[in-house]
Design an enzyme around this catalytic site. Structure first.
Site, PDB file in Angstrom:
ATOM      1  N   ARG A 116       0.776  -1.231   0.040  1.00 43.14           N
ATOM      2  CA  ARG A 116      -0.088   0.090  -0.100  1.00 43.14           C
ATOM      3  C   ARG A 116       0.661   1.297  -0.062  1.00 43.14           C
ATOM      4  O   ARG A 116       2.076   1.361   0.654  1.00 43.14           O
ATOM      5  CB  ARG A 116      -0.799  -0.104   1.180  1.00 43.14           C
ATOM      6  CG  ARG A 116      -1.907   0.913   1.466  1.00 43.14           C
ATOM      7  CD  ARG A 116      -3.062   0.726   2.494  1.00 43.14           C
ATOM      8  NE  ARG A 116      -2.221   0.433   3.565  1.00 43.14           N
ATOM      9  CZ  ARG A 116      -1.986   1.401   4.574  1.00 43.14           C
ATOM     10  NH1 ARG A 116      -2.295   2.513   4.716  1.00 43.14           N
ATOM     11  NH2 ARG A 116      -1.548   0.971   5.921  1.00 43.14           N
ATOM     12  N   LYS A 174       5.369   4.214   4.694  1.00 44.20           N
ATOM     13  CA  LYS A 174       6.140   3.109   4.354  1.00 44.20           C
ATOM     14  C   LYS A 174       7.397   3.358   3.271  1.00 44.20           C
ATOM     15  O   LYS A 174       7.996   2.532   2.864  1.00 44.20           O
ATOM     16  CB  LYS A 174       5.237   2.248   3.378  1.00 44.20           C
ATOM     17  CG  LYS A 174       4.097   1.439   4.149  1.00 44.20           C
ATOM     18  CD  LYS A 174       3.208   0.855   3.511  1.00 44.20           C
ATOM     19  CE  LYS A 174       1.754   0.342   4.118  1.00 44.20           C
ATOM     20  NZ  LYS A 174       2.269  -0.905   4.934  1.00 44.20           N
ATOM     21  N   THR A 186       3.086  -8.089   6.261  1.00 47.03           N
ATOM     22  CA  THR A 186       3.279  -9.486   5.951  1.00 47.03           C
ATOM     23  C   THR A 186       3.910  -9.831   4.469  1.00 47.03           C
ATOM     24  O   THR A 186       4.228 -10.855   4.061  1.00 47.03           O
ATOM     25  CB  THR A 186       1.847 -10.227   5.826  1.00 47.03           C
ATOM     26  OG1 THR A 186       0.825  -9.380   5.021  1.00 47.03           O
ATOM     27  CG2 THR A 186       1.109 -10.126   7.381  1.00 47.03           C
ATOM     28  N   LYS A 218       6.428 -12.854   2.925  1.00 46.71           N
ATOM     29  CA  LYS A 218       5.904 -13.506   1.557  1.00 46.71           C
ATOM     30  C   LYS A 218       7.231 -13.490   0.808  1.00 46.71           C
ATOM     31  O   LYS A 218       7.661 -14.472   0.168  1.00 46.71           O
ATOM     32  CB  LYS A 218       4.772 -12.762   0.913  1.00 46.71           C
ATOM     33  CG  LYS A 218       3.330 -13.106   1.450  1.00 46.71           C
ATOM     34  CD  LYS A 218       2.447 -12.099   1.170  1.00 46.71           C
ATOM     35  CE  LYS A 218       1.295 -11.943   2.251  1.00 46.71           C
ATOM     36  NZ  LYS A 218       0.394 -10.801   2.200  1.00 46.71           N
TER      37      LYS A 218
END
Length: 819
Positions: free
Chosen positions: A553, A558, A660, A664
């Site tokens: 996102r 971020k 998360t 991955k």
């Protein structure tokens, strides 16, 4: 890999017959005349036929055993495509692929016909999807409860480098896996006023909502298939329909607006995920959405419970509601409303039940993400629910005052109603019997900083549950080459349900042959992604370059902005020093920005503007490329994770609750380049600091600066010529054909405040990125060893582990064996 179903096996000829029958009777076509979409649906309906028997048997067993059930309330469920994952969990993927081949079809091609279910956007929704799948795989009774969004958030297109939001018409051809359940319809009421009426029989007042508008909530159930165990749980998503479809009398009288207003009310509620709430009507719609699905879910749960139980006070023994972030917190007063007004309980009994049924997961330490609603809006839209919130607040404040007399600061911090706002996180904590963070660092910050007063008052509620991901989707389905290799090296496929077995791969990190095989699998996956980029972006990328990836996102914390600023810096370096050592690198981004989030959308524009210049500059484009993958979603994420070399997890320390995506990437053999933030801390613990590239300030350092008003970014700007130049290039027209205003607001935000410490961490990031380039380019043995160890050490991060911890510490469910 297990290839047969546990009950009765898989009949290929029968499956083929059903597929052909579906083509004929659903679409009135033949195999040769059916469209690719119709062929996909024919296969999907055939798969659904297999699922249905297990689905019915599962819920029959739950009823027979009177099993305690968790209802996972979430605004998002980012499920991804269903066909491939369902076939994998049914353990018949290989056989269905063979049937398709015999019919002249390719199963992978058919899977591409399925749109991603537009029921979520970011990590919150993907976590909910992983949890739902793990719950089914682990034999636990569970429902996911959410909204059947017609268009999701939006389908992202990049036009002239800018994000353009288009409707995501994922339901255009219907959803072959869903089942409409009109028998469970619920009425949801908005607005009006509360009338008080004395009930002589009860000996107390009754509260009746009048003058309201209402819609019908109609559930659609989607199967959530457990792996190889016959369990099929349900994702229940609610659609809205008008109570009266069309008011013909009003229409005949010329009152066209009244004739369709109920239909429009219903339509608006389920149209989009997270409507733009930069204005009052957007806030109102978002609150309507939250109440709509929460009220529908709770009403249905209570109705179902009462069919087999006479005493509503037993509800906590059979039901637990997990609030996935603050969005469903209205469940607290809504459950109280049902217990008080419909079940006739006294306050203390209703509160006792509510506080033993509701648990809360916090997903953020960002103050702006802890939802707060204007009191006037909340009161107008949900008048009876607001009365209950007011009473919850009054009683909770009395508890605070009794515990902390003469400490007004505690009320300011902890009250549910304060300064004209309804503070949803405060209500969730006051009412929930459990409050959990989603990574160890995140939980500690909640306990000792953001929610310190609550933790001091009620420490027994707080616990940590580090997030996880399902290996069935993100390794078994997303990366079949690596999955087969893992099974061959371990000599078992039990890792599919016990990811900790990947530890058995650790010795292979020192095996040159194994590293070579591992490298070749990565290269094949890079070729697959390169083909995807060529098809969708028209850009040729070198599969032998480093694939450096940041997909998530788009949010300022971020720090996609830090990433692209560093790319601008590298570009300047390469232009000035063409002979400098630099291993070819493809920088890959993927992200959606919320429609009303201007800074995030400017960042996307900057990334694409820089990409246009670099990719078209023959002096450097053999050494570096920049790619922005449009409409990032689960299905293209599966391709991206499998192909990535570098996992960019560069959030400002203390800001990312968990992440998360980092898990991955790790599971698929990418090496983390990141800050010690969120679950990165635990990833580094598992794999070792030598097998990651860590940079930047610690969370304590960041919070220390914040406590003292931040820092002066201009000092860095004035004293670091490289950073000075990168920032100036935002506003001197370098990347905009001479326009100096396009990125002016980004420039100003970095120099005026730089809230997320982009400039402060820049040099540390550049140094870590240089180590990535040096290691990958000059020490392939070390790199492949690091990458392989990341896979081998990822076992902790299975959502199966996370779910077992929720069950043990919060939900207290029992496994139910179906086969």
């Amino acid at each position: 890999m297990t290839e047969t179903r546990p009950a009765g096996g898989f009949d290929k000829e029968e499956f083929k017959r059903v597929v052909l029958s579906n083509i004929k009777y659903i679409f009135r076509k033949t195999r040769e005349t059916a469209s690719p979409q119709e062929l996909f649906q024919a296969v999907a309906f055939a798969a659904k036929d297999i699922i249905i028997d297990d689905w019915m048997a599962t819920h029959r067993k739950y009823e027979e055993t009177d099993a305690k059930t968790v209802y996972y309330l979430s605004m998002e469920f980012l499920m991804g495509r269903a066909l491939g994952n369902n076939l994998i969990n049914l353990c018949c993927y290989k056989e269905v692929a063979e049937v398709c081949a015999e019919l002249g079809l390719n199963l992978n091609t058919l899977e591409d016909q399925e749109p991603d279910a537009a029921l979520g956007n970011g990590g919150l929704g993907r976590l909910a999807a992983c949890f739902a799948e793990s719950l089914a795989t682990l034999n636990y009774p569970a429902y996911g409860c959410g909204i059947r969004y017609k268009y999701g958030m939006f389908r992202q297109e990049i036009v002239n480098g800018e994000q353009v939001e288009k409707p995501d018409e994922w339901l255009k051809y219907g959803n072959p896996f869903e089942v409409r359940r009109p028998e469970y319809v619920q009425e949801i009421r908005f607005g009006g006023y509360v009338r008080i009426e004395y009930d002589a029989k009860l000996g107390r007042n009754r509260y009746i909502q009048d003058g309201y508008q209402s819609v019908l909530a109609v559930p659609y159930d989607l199967p959530v298939v457990g792996y190889n165990n016959g369990v099929v749980n349900s994702l229940r998503i609610w659609d809205a329909e008008p109570v009266v479809q069309f008011n013909l009398d009003s229409f005949d009288k010329g009152d066209y607006r009244t004739a369709v207003e109920q239909e429009n009310l219903a339509k608006n509620i389920v149209e989009v995920l997270y409507p733009n709430d930069n204005h009052y009507s957007g806030k109102e719609l978002r609150l309507k959405q939250q109440y709509f699905f929460v009220s529908a879910s709770l009403q249905q749960v209570i109705s179902k419970f009462k069919k087999t139980h006479d005493d509503i006070r037993l509800l906590p023994e059979k039901v637990v509601f997990q609030l996935n972030d603050t969005h469903p917190t209205v469940a607290v007063p809504e459950l109280m409303r049902i217990l008080l007004d419909q079940e006739g309980l006294e306050w203390d009994d209703a509160w006792d039940i509510t506080t033993r049924c509701v648990a809360y997961t916090n997903h953020t330490i960002m103050a702006e993400a802890l939802e707060k609603w204007p009191v006037d809006l909340f009161m107008r839209l949900l008048p009876r629910v607001y009365q209950i919130v007011d009473e919850i607040n009054r009683r909770f404040n009395a508890q605070i005052e009794a515990r902390y007399p003469d400490q007004d600061r505690k009320i300011r911090s902890m009250a549910i109603l304060y300064d004209g706002q309804v503070r949803m996180a405060n209500m969730a904590i006051a009412a929930g019997f459990s409050v959990n963070g989603v990574a160890r660092l995140h939980t500690e910050i909640l306990k000792h900083r953001e929610l310190k007063d609550f933790y001091e008052m009620m420490p027994e509620k707080f616990n940590n549950k580090t997030n996880g991901i399902t290996q069935r989707r993100f390794l078994l389905h997303a990366n079949p080459l690596l999955a087969e290799w893992v099974t061959s090296k371990l000599g078992t496929d039990e890792w599919i349900t016990n990811l900790s077995l990947l530890k058995g791969l650790v010795p292979l990190a020192d095996d040159s042959r194994a590293r070579k095989e591992f490298y070749e699998i990565k290269r094949q996956n890079k070729l697959r992604l390169a083909a995807y980029i060529k098809e969708h972006n028209g850009i040729d990328v070198d599969p032998d370059s480093i694939f450096d990836v940041q997909v998530k996102r788009l949010h300022e914390y971020k720090r996609q902005l830090l990433n692209i600023m560093h790319i601008m810096y590298l570009y300047n370096q390469l232009k000035a020093n063409p002979q400098m050592y630099f291993y070819p690198t493809t920088f890959i981004f993927g992200a959606k920005a919320a429609a009303g989030y201007k800074t995030a959308k400017q960042t996307i524009k900057l990334i694409n503007s820089v990409a246009d210049m670099i990719n078209n500059d023959p002096a450097v484009n053999q050494k570096m490329k920049v790619v922005f993958i449009e409409n990032y979603c689960v299905s293209n994420a599966e391709i991206i994770f499998a192909a990535s070399d570098v996992s960019e997890q560069i959030s400002t320390a203390s800001k990312e609750a968990s992440g998360t995506g980092n898990m991955k990437f790790m599971l698929n053999g990418a090496v983390t380049l990141g800050t010690m933030d969120g679950a990165n801390v635990e990833i580094v613990e598992e794999v070792g600091a030598d097998n990651a590239f860590i940079f930047g300030m610690s969370s304590d350092e960041v919070m220390g600066y914040e406590a003292n008003g931040g820092y002066d970014p201009r000092e860095i700007y004035n004293n670091d010529p490289d950073i000075h130049r990168v920032l100036d290039q935002m506003v001197d027209g370098t990347y905009t054909g001479g326009n100096t205003e396009t990125f002016r607001e980004l420039f100003n935000s970095l120099l005026d405040k730089d809230v997320y410490f982009n400039l402060k961490d820049f040099r540390s990031y550049a140094e870590a990125r240089a180590r990535v380039n040096e290691t990958y380019g000059k020490d392939s043995k070390k790199w492949s060893r690091m990458a392989l160890l990341n896979v081998a050490c990822s076992g902790k991060f299975s959502s199966d582990r996370t779910i077992e911890e929720y069950v043990r510490d919060i939900w207290h469910l029992e496994k139910v064996q179906i086969v």
